[in-house]
Design a protein around this motif. Sequence first.
Motif, PDB file in Angstrom:
ATOM      1  N   ASN A 147      17.720   4.325  20.225  1.00 42.63           N
ATOM      2  CA  ASN A 147      18.480   4.563  21.448  1.00 42.63           C
ATOM      3  C   ASN A 147      19.955   4.634  21.105  1.00 42.63           C
ATOM      4  OD1 ASN A 147      16.396   4.563  23.434  1.00 42.63           O
ATOM      5  ND2 ASN A 147      16.238   2.356  23.195  1.00 42.63           N
ATOM      6  N   VAL A 148      20.686   5.473  21.834  1.00 41.37           N
ATOM      7  CA  VAL A 148      22.142   5.542  21.729  1.00 41.37           C
ATOM      8  C   VAL A 148      22.707   5.089  23.070  1.00 41.37           C
ATOM      9  CG1 VAL A 148      22.179   7.312  19.935  1.00 41.37           C
ATOM     10  CG2 VAL A 148      22.109   8.005  22.322  1.00 41.37           C
ATOM     11  N   PHE A 149      24.007   4.959  23.157  1.00 38.57           N
ATOM     12  CA  PHE A 149      24.647   4.391  24.330  1.00 38.57           C
ATOM     13  C   PHE A 149      25.468   5.452  25.049  1.00 38.57           C
ATOM     14  CE2 PHE A 149      23.779   1.172  21.250  1.00 38.57           C
ATOM     15  CZ  PHE A 149      23.191   0.173  22.004  1.00 38.57           C
ATOM     16  N   GLN A 150      25.272   5.557  26.360  1.00 40.60           N
ATOM     17  CA  GLN A 150      25.972   6.546  27.158  1.00 40.60           C
ATOM     18  C   GLN A 150      26.825   5.844  28.204  1.00 40.60           C
ATOM     19  OE1 GLN A 150      23.790   9.190  29.973  1.00 40.60           O
ATOM     20  NE2 GLN A 150      24.502  10.773  28.556  1.00 40.60           N
ATOM     21  N   CYS A 188      31.589   8.537  32.307  1.00 38.45           N
ATOM     22  CA  CYS A 188      31.894   9.912  31.854  1.00 38.45           C
ATOM     23  C   CYS A 188      30.768  10.558  31.052  1.00 38.45           C
ATOM     24  CB  CYS A 188      33.189   9.919  31.047  1.00 38.45           C
ATOM     25  SG  CYS A 188      33.031   9.166  29.409  1.00 38.45           S
ATOM     26  N   GLN A 189      29.691   9.815  30.779  1.00 36.23           N
ATOM     27  CA  GLN A 189      28.516  10.279  30.035  1.00 36.23           C
ATOM     28  C   GLN A 189      28.769  10.528  28.548  1.00 36.23           C
ATOM     29  OE1 GLN A 189      28.750  11.321  33.529  1.00 36.23           O
ATOM     30  NE2 GLN A 189      27.470   9.497  33.500  1.00 36.23           N
ATOM     31  N   LEU A 190      29.895  10.067  27.994  1.00 34.49           N
ATOM     32  CA  LEU A 190      30.103  10.143  26.554  1.00 34.49           C
ATOM     33  C   LEU A 190      29.008   9.325  25.882  1.00 34.49           C
ATOM     34  CD1 LEU A 190      31.951  11.009  24.166  1.00 34.49           C
ATOM     35  CD2 LEU A 190      33.031   8.777  24.379  1.00 34.49           C
ATOM     36  N   THR A 191      28.401   9.879  24.841  1.00 32.37           N
ATOM     37  CA  THR A 191      27.304   9.208  24.155  1.00 32.37           C
ATOM     38  C   THR A 191      27.741   8.834  22.750  1.00 32.37           C
ATOM     39  OG1 THR A 191      25.762  10.521  25.444  1.00 32.37           O
ATOM     40  CG2 THR A 191      24.886   9.415  23.517  1.00 32.37           C
ATOM     41  N   LEU A 192      27.537   7.549  22.399  1.00 31.76           N
ATOM     42  CA  LEU A 192      28.010   7.000  21.125  1.00 31.76           C
ATOM     43  C   LEU A 192      26.954   6.103  20.493  1.00 31.76           C
ATOM     44  CD1 LEU A 192      31.524   5.799  22.314  1.00 31.76           C
ATOM     45  CD2 LEU A 192      31.055   7.815  20.938  1.00 31.76           C
ATOM     46  N   PHE A 193      27.139   5.840  19.239  1.00 34.48           N
ATOM     47  CA  PHE A 193      26.378   4.826  18.525  1.00 34.48           C
ATOM     48  C   PHE A 193      27.269   4.287  17.428  1.00 34.48           C
ATOM     49  CE2 PHE A 193      23.630   3.203  15.233  1.00 34.48           C
ATOM     50  CZ  PHE A 193      22.717   2.464  15.977  1.00 34.48           C
ATOM     51  N   PRO A 194      27.411   2.995  17.296  1.00 33.44           N
ATOM     52  CA  PRO A 194      26.852   1.949  18.144  1.00 33.44           C
ATOM     53  C   PRO A 194      27.651   1.801  19.437  1.00 33.44           C
ATOM     54  CG  PRO A 194      28.170   0.959  16.413  1.00 33.44           C
ATOM     55  CD  PRO A 194      28.165   2.449  16.163  1.00 33.44           C
ATOM     56  N   GLU A 195      27.178   0.902  20.289  1.00 38.57           N
ATOM     57  CA  GLU A 195      27.829   0.638  21.572  1.00 38.57           C
ATOM     58  C   GLU A 195      29.259   0.130  21.361  1.00 38.57           C
ATOM     59  OE1 GLU A 195      26.846  -1.879  25.639  1.00 38.57           O
ATOM     60  OE2 GLU A 195      25.948  -2.492  23.750  1.00 38.57           O
ATOM     61  N   ARG A 196      30.149   0.483  22.256  1.00 34.60           N
ATOM     62  CA  ARG A 196      31.543   0.010  22.220  1.00 34.60           C
ATOM     63  C   ARG A 196      31.790  -0.896  23.422  1.00 34.60           C
ATOM     64  NH1 ARG A 196      30.675   4.073  19.112  1.00 34.60           N
ATOM     65  NH2 ARG A 196      32.242   4.903  17.735  1.00 34.60           N
ATOM     66  N   TYR A 197      32.826  -1.700  23.349  1.00 32.56           N
ATOM     67  CA  TYR A 197      33.220  -2.513  24.507  1.00 32.56           C
ATOM     68  C   TYR A 197      33.859  -1.635  25.570  1.00 32.56           C
ATOM     69  CZ  TYR A 197      32.361  -6.710  21.800  1.00 32.56           C
ATOM     70  OH  TYR A 197      31.773  -7.701  21.067  1.00 32.56           O
ATOM     71  N   ILE A 198      34.684  -0.678  25.122  1.00 27.31           N
ATOM     72  CA  ILE A 198      35.407   0.204  26.036  1.00 27.31           C
ATOM     73  C   ILE A 198      35.185   1.648  25.592  1.00 27.31           C
ATOM     74  CG2 ILE A 198      37.692   0.887  26.887  1.00 27.31           C
ATOM     75  CD1 ILE A 198      38.572  -2.022  26.400  1.00 27.31           C
ATOM     76  N   THR A 210      33.517   0.554  30.950  1.00 28.70           N
ATOM     77  CA  THR A 210      32.976  -0.605  30.242  1.00 28.70           C
ATOM     78  C   THR A 210      31.481  -0.796  30.480  1.00 28.70           C
ATOM     79  OG1 THR A 210      33.595  -2.052  32.079  1.00 28.70           O
ATOM     80  CG2 THR A 210      35.176  -1.840  30.255  1.00 28.70           C
ATOM     81  N   HIS A 211      30.825   0.174  31.096  1.00 32.56           N
ATOM     82  CA  HIS A 211      29.392   0.059  31.366  1.00 32.56           C
ATOM     83  C   HIS A 211      28.643   1.168  30.644  1.00 32.56           C
ATOM     84  CE1 HIS A 211      31.282  -2.114  34.721  1.00 32.56           C
ATOM     85  NE2 HIS A 211      30.258  -2.926  34.538  1.00 32.56           N
ATOM     86  N   TRP A 212      27.543   0.769  30.000  1.00 37.04           N
ATOM     87  CA  TRP A 212      26.767   1.680  29.163  1.00 37.04           C
ATOM     88  C   TRP A 212      25.310   1.630  29.564  1.00 37.04           C
ATOM     89  CZ3 TRP A 212      29.639   4.458  25.718  1.00 37.04           C
ATOM     90  CH2 TRP A 212      30.921   3.977  25.452  1.00 37.04           C
ATOM     91  N   ARG A 213      24.601   2.733  29.358  1.00 40.88           N
ATOM     92  CA  ARG A 213      23.151   2.735  29.525  1.00 40.88           C
ATOM     93  C   ARG A 213      22.529   3.241  28.226  1.00 40.88           C
ATOM     94  NH1 ARG A 213      24.128   6.296  33.842  1.00 40.88           N
ATOM     95  NH2 ARG A 213      24.692   8.330  33.005  1.00 40.88           N
TER      96      ARG A 213
END
Length: 100
Positions: A4-7, A11-21, A28-31
Amino acid sequence: MDLNVFQCTDCQLTLFPERYICPHCGGTHWRLVDAGVGIIEQLTRVVAGTEKAGGEPVVLATVHFEAGAFVIAQLGEAMAQGERVRLQEVGGGKVIALRA
């Protein structure tokens, strides 16, 4: 287990690994979203200090996903730049790239 990656929920930016901001919008909220299938962008052979049993060097791939995330993973088998892969988390934070 597929990776899984973090979105960012703002704004729907998708990253890995999860960031605080979120670096794009400050959210500051990710799914969690399924990484899906990605393309191998680069390969790196690591020789010193990381040899597998049998003396084989470790090959790492930078994988780019349609959602935008880049993930570095160890190859589960010999592959080439441009191949389509899925990623699996195999424990201890290790991520393996397998042919899609």
